[in-house]
Write an enzyme that holds these catalytic residues in place. Structure first.
Site, short mmCIF file in Angstrom:
data_model
loop_
_atom_site.label_atom_id
_atom_site.label_comp_id
_atom_site.label_asym_id
_atom_site.label_seq_id
_atom_site.Cartn_x
_atom_site.Cartn_y
_atom_site.Cartn_z
N HIS A 38 0.82 -1.21 0.00
CA HIS A 38 0.00 0.00 0.00
C HIS A 38 0.86 1.26 0.00
CE1 HIS A 38 -3.54 2.38 0.40
NE2 HIS A 38 -4.28 1.50 1.05
N ASP A 74 -9.10 -5.32 -18.46
CA ASP A 74 -9.19 -6.22 -19.61
C ASP A 74 -7.81 -6.34 -20.24
OD1 ASP A 74 -9.67 -7.56 -21.96
OD2 ASP A 74 -11.10 -6.12 -22.77
#
Length: 454
Positions: free
Chosen positions: A183, A401
């Site tokens: 993070h 995608d």
């Protein structure tokens, strides 16, 4: 909809005559390093801002893709891994700090050593079909953890690379991409921009839609530091209700509560009832509801102070705003504190109002004060008697995608701490929110009853 998981695995059993789903079992290959495809700066230290320092935890996510042909190839076993590995090498040219390793600066802060050695990449094969993975609307570290690679024997974050990627192939021809990313390298928005850039690269896009802005020194502390707010997010609150004993004596259950648009509107109506609030966002209303319900479910003493923490995206709140594509953490923790008695003796509107005040508090000066506060004190946010809400509901998980279409499922592998509640967008239209949390068994039953009333 409610789904449930026990701490040591999924709480599910096949009924009479039902066929039990195959247990997920994954065989990993040897990890390899994927360096940037072109020369990048090395031998230097890459600056991490004070907003990066306090959230150096590993976040694990999984993206699942069903078998099909696509722009990146024919979907064959070797094609998937090769295409993702090649695209990773190329996108790391732009995101080259991810190819380095964490270190400690002379100021004793986290930094990135620009070694250029590369991200860790692992290929794996599962013994079952993708349909057998289960439900990603709830965290399941026992099963889903097999789809993400963690460095064996690593004792702390300095022994873990900034990111690892695992591609798991399933018998049906589908595959999963599991990511473990620190993070401190970026917040949720930055992480999604990276994943989408990687996906664009795999599809053969010539230029990145959102190229990363790498210079984090725009968030340096002032000299000398000036903290003009009290910053109660760092406050240590005594556990006078002895919830530690409750957590220690009972099994921890995880459940996911789905709030569809109609249910979310009922929550907003509760927050607006009585006229105390002129307006209220869905986040403010839902946060107030779950903060109050969790307080009641845990049976906190009336005098118990309880703290709510949540992150606010500061990208547009800074003056000037952070540059587009800012590679780093642009989020700032804000807080609200109330006694259990104060929350439970008042309607939901009281808790929602406190959340609203915490959101409004986040101005440019508040955020720069938070940056300076860490510079002067090196304090860490305390989770004692605290609820930390993390919102992923606006993150475009479905946009990744890589050439095989959008993921059919995506989500977190686990919640990082028992004090964390996660808001996650649900469904294709992304108009519903899944609320994921873990509680001791008796408290979870009480929380369930409260949610059933909504």
């Amino acid at each position: 909809m409610v789904v449930e998981m026990k701490e040591n695995g999924v709480a599910a059993a096949a009924g009479a005559g039902e066929k039990a789903a195959p247990q997920l079992s994954v065989k990993r290959g040897e990890p390899t390093l994927v360096p940037p495809a072109e020369p990048t700066p090395t031998g230097e230290q890459y600056y991490l801002s004070n907003l990066d320092q306090n959230i150096a935890v590993i976040v694990q996510t999984v993206y699942c893709y069903k078998p099909s042909g696509g722009a990146a190839g024919d979907g064959g076993k070797d094609d998937v891994a090769a295409a993702l590995r090649d695209a990773l090498a190329r996108v790391l040219v732009h995101y080259h700090p991810l190819a380095g390793r964490l270190g400690i600066s002379p100021e004793m802060k986290l930094t990135v050593e620009l070694t250029g050695e590369g991200a860790v990449f692992v290929e794996a094969d599962a013994c079952c079909d993708l349909a057998d993975v289960g439900d990603l609307t709830k965290p399941d570290p026992a099963a889903l953890g097999q789809l993400v690679y963690s460095v064996p024997g690593a004792k702390h974050i300095l022994e873990m690379p900034p990111m690892t990627a695992q591609v798991t192939r399933f018998k049906c021809g589908g595959f999963a991409l599991g990511l473990a990313m620190n993070h401190c390298m970026f917040d949720g928005i930055g992480a999604m921009e990276f994943v989408n850039s990687w996906a664009e690269t795999a599809r053969g896009t010539a230029e990145l839609t959102v190229p990363p802005f790498l210079d984090r020194t725009v968030l340096r502390a002032r000299d000398p530091p000036v903290h003009t707010f009290p910053h109660h997010e760092f406050a240590e609150i005594p556990d006078v209700s002895d919830t530690a004993a409750l957590y220690g004596s009972q099994e921890l259950l995880y459940r996911s509560f789905c709030f569809d648009p109609d249910r979310l509107e009922r929550v907003r109506a509760l927050a607006l009832a009585g006229g105390d609030l002129g307006r209220c966002t869905t986040f403010e209303a839902l946060s107030g509801l779950v903060w109050r319900a969790r307080t009641k479910a845990l049976g906190l003493a009336p005098e118990q102070r309880t703290k709510l923490l949540f992150a606010v995206d500061g990208r547009r709140r800074f003056v000037p705003p952070l540059p587009r594509g800012y590679f780093g953490n642009g989020i700032v923790l804000t807080n609200a504190i109330a006694t259990a008695g104060e929350l439970l003796s008042a309607p939901v509107s009281r808790a929602a109002g406190l959340v609203q005040d915490a959101v409004r508090m986040v101005t440019d000066e508040y955020m720069r004060s938070a940056v300076d506060y860490f510079e002067a004190t090196r304090a860490r946010p305390s989770l004692a008697s605290t609820l930390l809400i993390t919102t992923w509901s606006r993150l475009e998980f479905h946009g990744a995608d890589f050439g095989w279409g959008e993921p059919v499922m995506s989500g977190p592998v686990t919640l990082p701490e028992k004090e964390v509640i996660l808001f996650l967008a649900h469904g294709k239209e992304r108009k519903s929110i899944n609320v994921l949390l873990g509680l001791p068994a008796t408290a979870m039953d009480a929380f369930q009853e409260l949610m059933d009333e909504i």
